[in-house]
Design a protein around this motif. Structure first.
Motif, PDB file in Angstrom:
ATOM      1  N   GLY A  50       0.779  -1.231   0.000  1.00 58.49           N
ATOM      2  CA  GLY A  50       0.000   0.000   0.000  1.00 58.49           C
ATOM      3  C   GLY A  50       0.805   1.272   0.000  1.00 58.49           C
ATOM      4  N   HIS A  64      -2.069  -3.321  -2.204  1.00 62.97           N
ATOM      5  CA  HIS A  64      -1.745  -4.240  -1.116  1.00 62.97           C
ATOM      6  C   HIS A  64      -1.657  -5.675  -1.630  1.00 62.97           C
ATOM      7  N   ASP A  71      -7.204  -5.390  -4.224  1.00 62.37           N
ATOM      8  CA  ASP A  71      -7.275  -4.000  -4.686  1.00 62.37           C
ATOM      9  C   ASP A  71      -6.394  -3.736  -5.900  1.00 62.37           C
ATOM     10  N   ARG A  97      -6.448  -8.879   4.766  1.00 64.91           N
ATOM     11  CA  ARG A  97      -6.727  -7.765   5.687  1.00 64.91           C
ATOM     12  C   ARG A  97      -5.518  -7.417   6.543  1.00 64.91           C
ATOM     13  N   ARG A 104      -4.065  -4.297   5.321  1.00 62.78           N
ATOM     14  CA  ARG A 104      -4.969  -3.131   5.286  1.00 62.78           C
ATOM     15  C   ARG A 104      -5.138  -2.514   6.665  1.00 62.78           C
ATOM     16  N   SER A 105      -5.130  -3.353   7.690  1.00 66.32           N
ATOM     17  CA  SER A 105      -5.392  -2.840   9.033  1.00 66.32           C
ATOM     18  C   SER A 105      -4.129  -2.333   9.711  1.00 66.32           C
TER      19      SER A 105
END
Length: 749
Positions: A369, A377, A419, A694, A697-698
């Motif tokens: 990212g 990502h 993504d 995830r 992303r987190s």
């Protein structure tokens, strides 16, 4: 009920500040400090383990290194054997020497961003160790003598002079690590060919006849004088070929053929004088060569008694003039090819646990990212174009839905998923069998094949158009708004093949490198123009992908690729394979986002521990700041295939790349099949892949902390529950300053 197993015979690859003899301090509960953050510490359990859970616990401190967040990672490896065999040697990190006069290179005593090089014309060079920096000279010092070998000793460097009587030179560095502030000479009683690192009090010396000496250096406090005492440690001996030699020869030939650099005479080495020496804390690595043909040499591994343990045939693309050792690898100066190589060493120890001692993920991997990845990502590969000569594969919105969004078992989209999407193909959509990459079987592709592929990218209602349509549908279902879901797109550009005699139908041959660069430039310009004409509201063209996976060394076309991408403000992407001798060439050439593929899903190495290729790929990727590729096997709907995918997810956690940039190979529609399967195991794996995505992303950036004191460390790792693992090794990586171990315990619960 618990019992303490204890440990014995501790060893380390990089010595602590106070020396290797002080390893006994840890067993007595006294702290011990390493000045550089990357090192390995291993040993044997003091008592045989029983079946059940056995854990290793560690307490210590991270010393301050810079005004930033402390980071660090520890991995635990186990083995039933005290001295497991070296299983693979990977040539990586190759760079041209910045001076033709360089004789030897060694690591910097405390500066991991620098290397030290000595030249024939009496200079000590300070080199930028970063791969894209290409060993740029960032400083230099004049010496009184030419140096032929160097080894770190504590905070300084000991060097072997190459002129006059046999002697060593002790070099003291200033606090910046970029200046020599003292040089002290000590004469030797025997002639040596090379030195190797041991610790702050000793270095190793090797004679041309194969005698290894332990050299103790005494400095007189009252003057700048020194003396050296040589103690004969062993004589190197053993047969010229041992069992590992045959496997290594086959592997060398395989890699040479894949990299179009096969030359039989380079693989046949004869005996000769011993020339180079390195020490990894348990073994001596030595080379010997005969005659002027420097490529013809033997690399061998000896224990401290001098007995030969393993012999390795050499790489066709490299020669060895001098050796050095740094954590997990050899440092090779190749004067024949005017190159420097980093050689990664892996053995048969099994990686069982890993985790942070500070920070989140392992700091070496390419972070997901970021600007380098164009904000991507998770990059999902979509194969379009020709399925060999059988037909053309295209994606519609239904096939793409479980990739763009997380779809429940009931068919409802509940969240976004991937993504980034990479559109690529292996063979021409004209179904003529022409290959779009030079490392694929088939005749070379021509411009008509490229144009047909680009037409497939922009095919009405499919592929890019379907991505855009599906993104709009998911945005509406999730109430993300008009601009709430934007997908990043990377388009593959075929690799121009030098075998192509007529690329454009007008007799234009691609034999010349500049013509191949021109073909790439035409393709990028054509795709940018087509993209501007398309009406993709929710797609963003972010980069181009280079189709070749082998990354030939100093290929002018490969090196031109990122430069051409930057002309359009786009990023360059590559996914090299672990079997390529030049797997790191993409990073050296300046590619923005590189993910390393291990081929764990498709190769079952004989005689290797489970997940061995993932272990190797993960270590190389984090040293050269790459991402990783997750590969779904073709039998992923079966339990055996699902177990392989689970291996990737487990190793991502153990090695610290779960939050890194990741690419996903899923053939044409394997993730789609998992999502739509009625088998609970398949659905569960689809959900695990979604949860895995995830992790990046987190990720929250921790606040910057100015820490001046020690940061406490408590770490625990499981050795496994089979009861056969009697040896262990801890790998400490990622921290930039001192690491102190205060207590080490092995407990069976």
């Amino acid at each position: 009920m618990t019992r303490v197993l204890g440990y014995r015979n501790l060893y380390c690859d990089i010595a602590p500040i106070s020396g290797r003899d002080d390893l006994i301090r840890i067993e007595k509960g006294r702290p011990l400090t390493w000045s550089q953050g990357s090192f390995a510490l291993g040993g044997e359990m003091g008592r045989p383990p029983r079946p059940g859970e056995t854990v290793l616990t560690l307490k210590g401190n991270l010393g301050p290194s810079s005004p930033a967040n402390p980071t660090g990672w520890i991995e635990l490896e186990t083995s039933p054997s005290q001295n497991p065999l070296v299983s693979d040697i990977f040539l990586a990190g190759s760079r041209p020497l910045p001076s033709p006069h360089i004789n030897c290179i060694c690591r910097h005593p405390w500066h991991p961003d620098l290397l030290l090089a000595a030249t024939q014309d009496n200079r000590l060079l300070f080199l930028d160790a970063a791969l894209p920096a290409n060993l740029n000279i960032v400083g230099q010092a004049e010496l009184l003598y030419p140096l032929v070998s160097m080894a770190v000793s504590g905070p300084g460097v000991v060097a072997l002079t190459g002129a006059g009587k046999p002697a060593i030179l002790i070099l003291d560095l200033d606090r910046t690590g970029r200046q020599v502030i003292g040089m002290t000479k000590a004469e030797l009683t025997v002639g040596l060919a090379a030195l190797a690192e041991d610790d702050g009090e000793y270095v190793w010396g090797l004679s041309p006849a194969g005698v290894v000496y332990k050299i103790h250096i005494y400095m007189k406090e009252s003057s700048r004088e020194a003396s050296a005492v040589l103690e004969e440690r062993c004589r190197l001996r053993g047969k010229a070929l041992v069992s590992a030699g045959i496997h290594q020869m086959v592997l060398s030939i395989y890699r040479a053929m894949k990299n179009h650099d096969y030359s039989l005479w380079r693989l046949l080495a004869g005996r000769g004088a011993f020339r180079a020496l390195a020490c990894d804390g348990r073994f001596f690595w030595v080379t010997r060569a005969r005659g002027r043909r420097r490529s013809s040499y033997v690399l061998s591994l000896h224990d401290f008694s001098g007995q030969l343990r393993q012999a390795f045939t050499t790489w066709p693309e490299a020669s060895v003039s001098s050796l050095g050792f740094s954590h997990h690898g050899l440092m090779v100066v190749d004067r024949e090819h005017s190159s420097y190589h980093r050689v990664h060493i892996t053995d048969s120890m099994r990686l069982t646990a890993g985790g942070p001692v500070a920070g989140g993920n392992h700091p070496g991997y390419l972070t997901a990212g970021t600007g380098a990845t164009a904000g991507i990502h998770d990059l999902c590969l979509l194969y379009v174009g020709g399925e060999g000569d059988r037909g053309i594969h295209r994606y519609d919105a239904d096939q793409l839905r479980p990739l763009l969004g997380y779809v429940s078992a009931a068919g409802q989209v509940q969240d976004t998923f991937m993504d980034g999407f990479l559109l690529l193909a292996q063979y021409s959509p004209l179904l003529n069998g022409r290959a779009l990459a030079t490392d694929l079987k088939g005749p070379p592709s021509r411009r008509e094949d490229w144009t047909a592929l680009f037409d497939e990218y922009f095919c009405s209602q499919f592929n890019l158009a379907a991505l855009d349509t599906c993104a709009g549908e998911i945005a509406r279902q999730l109430n993300l708004g008009e601009n709430g879901l934007k997908l990043k797109v990377v388009l593959a550009v075929p690799a121009p093949d030098p075998r192509c005699p007529d690329w454009d139908g007008r007799g234009k041959s691609l034999a010349e490198p500049q013509r191949r660069v021109d073909a790439l430039a035409w393709a990028m310009r054509y795709l940018v123009e087509r993209w501007g004409q398309a009406e993709n509201r929710r797609l963003e063209l972010t980069g181009f992908y280079y189709m070749d996976e082998q990354g030939r060394y100093d290929d002018p076309v490969l090196h031109a690729f990122p430069r051409l991408c930057r002309q359009y403000g786009l990023k360059s992407f590559a996914i090299p394979g672990l079997t390529s001798a030049w797997m790191t060439e993409f990073s050296r050439a300046g590619f923005d986002a590189v993910a390393l593929q291990s081929s764990h899903a498709f190769r079952k190495p004989w005689g290797r521990p489970p997940k061995h290729w993932l272990k190797c790929a993960g270590r190389i990727a984090r040293e050269y700041r790459m991402g990783m590729e997750v590969e779904l096997p073709y039998n992923v709907l079966e339990p055996a295939g699902q177990a392989i995918v689970t291996d990737y997810l487990d190793m991502a956690r153990v090695q610290g790349w779960a939050g890194a940039f990741k690419a996903y190979f899923q053939s044409y529609d394997l993730i789609y099949q998992l999502a739509r399967s009625s088998d609970p195991a398949c659905r569960r794996l689809y959900e695990e892949l979604y949860q895995f995505s995830r992790r990046s992303r987190s990720r929250e950036e921790p606040p910057v902390v100015l820490f001046q004191g020690a940061v406490p460390v408590e770490w625990e790792g499981s050795l496994g529950g089979e009861g056969r693992e009697s040896c262990f090794r801890l790998n400490f990586e990622g921290h930039r300053g001192a690491v102190q171990i205060a207590r080490l315990s092995i407990i069976q619960k």
